[in-house]
Design an enzyme around this catalytic site. Structure first.
Site, PDB file in Angstrom:
ATOM      1  N   ARG A  61       0.824  -1.215   0.000  1.00  0.00           N
ATOM      2  CA  ARG A  61       0.000   0.000   0.000  1.00  0.00           C
ATOM      3  C   ARG A  61       0.858   1.266   0.000  1.00  0.00           C
ATOM      4  NH1 ARG A  61      -2.911  -3.807   3.059  1.00  0.00           N
ATOM      5  NH2 ARG A  61      -1.746  -3.159   4.886  1.00  0.00           N
ATOM      6  N   GLU A  98       3.330  -6.346  13.616  1.00  0.00           N
ATOM      7  CA  GLU A  98       2.200  -6.538  14.523  1.00  0.00           C
ATOM      8  C   GLU A  98       1.682  -7.975  14.437  1.00  0.00           C
ATOM      9  OE1 GLU A  98      -1.085  -3.937  13.760  1.00  0.00           O
ATOM     10  OE2 GLU A  98      -2.001  -4.299  15.704  1.00  0.00           O
TER      11      GLU A  98
HETATM   12  P1  AMP Z   1       4.132  -2.343  11.776  1.00  0.00           P
HETATM   13  O1  AMP Z   1       5.432  -2.920  11.281  1.00  0.00           O
HETATM   14  O2  AMP Z   1       3.597  -3.085  12.954  1.00  0.00           O
HETATM   15  O3  AMP Z   1       4.213  -0.856  11.995  1.00  0.00           O
HETATM   16  O4  AMP Z   1       3.062  -2.622  10.652  1.00  0.00           O
HETATM   17  C1  AMP Z   1       2.955  -1.781   9.592  1.00  0.00           C
HETATM   18  C2  AMP Z   1       2.581  -2.528   8.328  1.00  0.00           C
HETATM   19  O5  AMP Z   1       1.574  -3.511   8.534  1.00  0.00           O
HETATM   20  C3  AMP Z   1       2.057  -1.546   7.349  1.00  0.00           C
HETATM   21  O6  AMP Z   1       2.633  -1.853   6.091  1.00  0.00           O
HETATM   22  C4  AMP Z   1       0.563  -1.732   7.364  1.00  0.00           C
HETATM   23  O7  AMP Z   1       0.087  -1.773   6.058  1.00  0.00           O
HETATM   24  C5  AMP Z   1       0.313  -3.056   8.045  1.00  0.00           C
HETATM   25  N1  AMP Z   1      -0.550  -2.969   9.246  1.00  0.00           N
HETATM   26  C6  AMP Z   1      -0.210  -3.249  10.516  1.00  0.00           C
HETATM   27  N2  AMP Z   1      -1.225  -3.096  11.358  1.00  0.00           N
HETATM   28  C7  AMP Z   1      -2.250  -2.679  10.616  1.00  0.00           C
HETATM   29  C8  AMP Z   1      -3.610  -2.339  10.915  1.00  0.00           C
HETATM   30  N3  AMP Z   1      -4.103  -2.396  12.158  1.00  0.00           N
HETATM   31  N4  AMP Z   1      -4.387  -1.936   9.896  1.00  0.00           N
HETATM   32  C9  AMP Z   1      -3.907  -1.870   8.638  1.00  0.00           C
HETATM   33  N5  AMP Z   1      -2.656  -2.182   8.291  1.00  0.00           N
HETATM   34  C10 AMP Z   1      -1.828  -2.594   9.270  1.00  0.00           C
END
Ligand code: AMP
Length: 174
Positions: A61, A98
């Site tokens: 995205r 996450e």
């Molecule tokens: P993080 O590494 O945990 O900051 O996760 C970020 C990546 O995971 C991004 O590329 C987001 O597209 C996706 N992502 C993580 N959590 C979410 C969420 N709650 N909603 C949408 N996309 C998420």
């Protein structure tokens, strides 16, 4: 349209892709020409006078928003991708996110000395993904100007993972 109006174009999807995750779905924003234009304008705004030469978008995205921001700033675009997708020789960085763990790669020749780089993704959650991407950019002889996302899930404190020396901007905070 203001940043507050943009909130109407984010759809909360509970338990996707796993139980307990409240997924921020940006597809309603993508299908609205005005919301998409506003989101990308507000993403680029703090970096308008920063002489950004390359926008680095994170798969997948981050490619959508990143390429529009690149166009807005008169910059080029470089893809930061999941492992095994880039055809040329790459640099890799592993990280925890996450829901699971992953790695990101960038082409070895993606950036040159003198490049000024802005990293773009859709959501900052735990910060692992953006921290990995900024780590990759820092490995080049280029300047990391900052990082920006459309959405920041501020209760997950992802900003801290990136370190305080990277200017970070989010259009919408939850
Ligand atoms: P993080 O590494 O945990 O900051 O996760 C970020 C990546 O995971 C991004 O590329 C987001 O597209 C996706 N992502 C993580 N959590 C979410 C969420 N709650 N909603 C949408 N996309 C998420």
């Amino acid at each position: 349209m203001t940043d507050n109006d943009l909130r109407n174009f984010i759809r909360d999807v509970p338990d996707f892709p796993k139980p307990g995750i409240l997924f921020k779905d940006i597809t309603p924003m993508l299908r609205s020409p005005r919301a998409l234009e506003t989101a990308c304008r507000l993403l680029a705004e703090p970096f308008r006078d920063a002489n950004v030469t390359q926008v680095a978008g994170i798969e997948s995205r981050g490619f959508i928003f990143g390429s529009i921001v690149a166009r807005n700033l008169g910059a080029g675009f470089i893809p930061i991708r999941k492992p095994g997708k880039l055809p040329w020789s790459t640099r890799r960085h592993e990280y925890v996110l996450e829901y699971g763990s992953d790695a990101l790669e960038v082409h070895d020749d993606a950036l040159e000395s003198g490049d000024r780089v802005l990293v773009i993704d859709d959501v900052l959650a735990t910060g692992g993904t953006l921290a990995a991407a900024t780590h990759l950019v820092r490995g080049f002889d280029a300047t990391l100007v900052g990082a920006a996302t459309v959405i920041e899930l501020s209760f997950l404190n992802g900003r801290e993972k990136m370190g305080t020396d990277t200017p970070f901007h989010a259009v919408l905070r939850y």
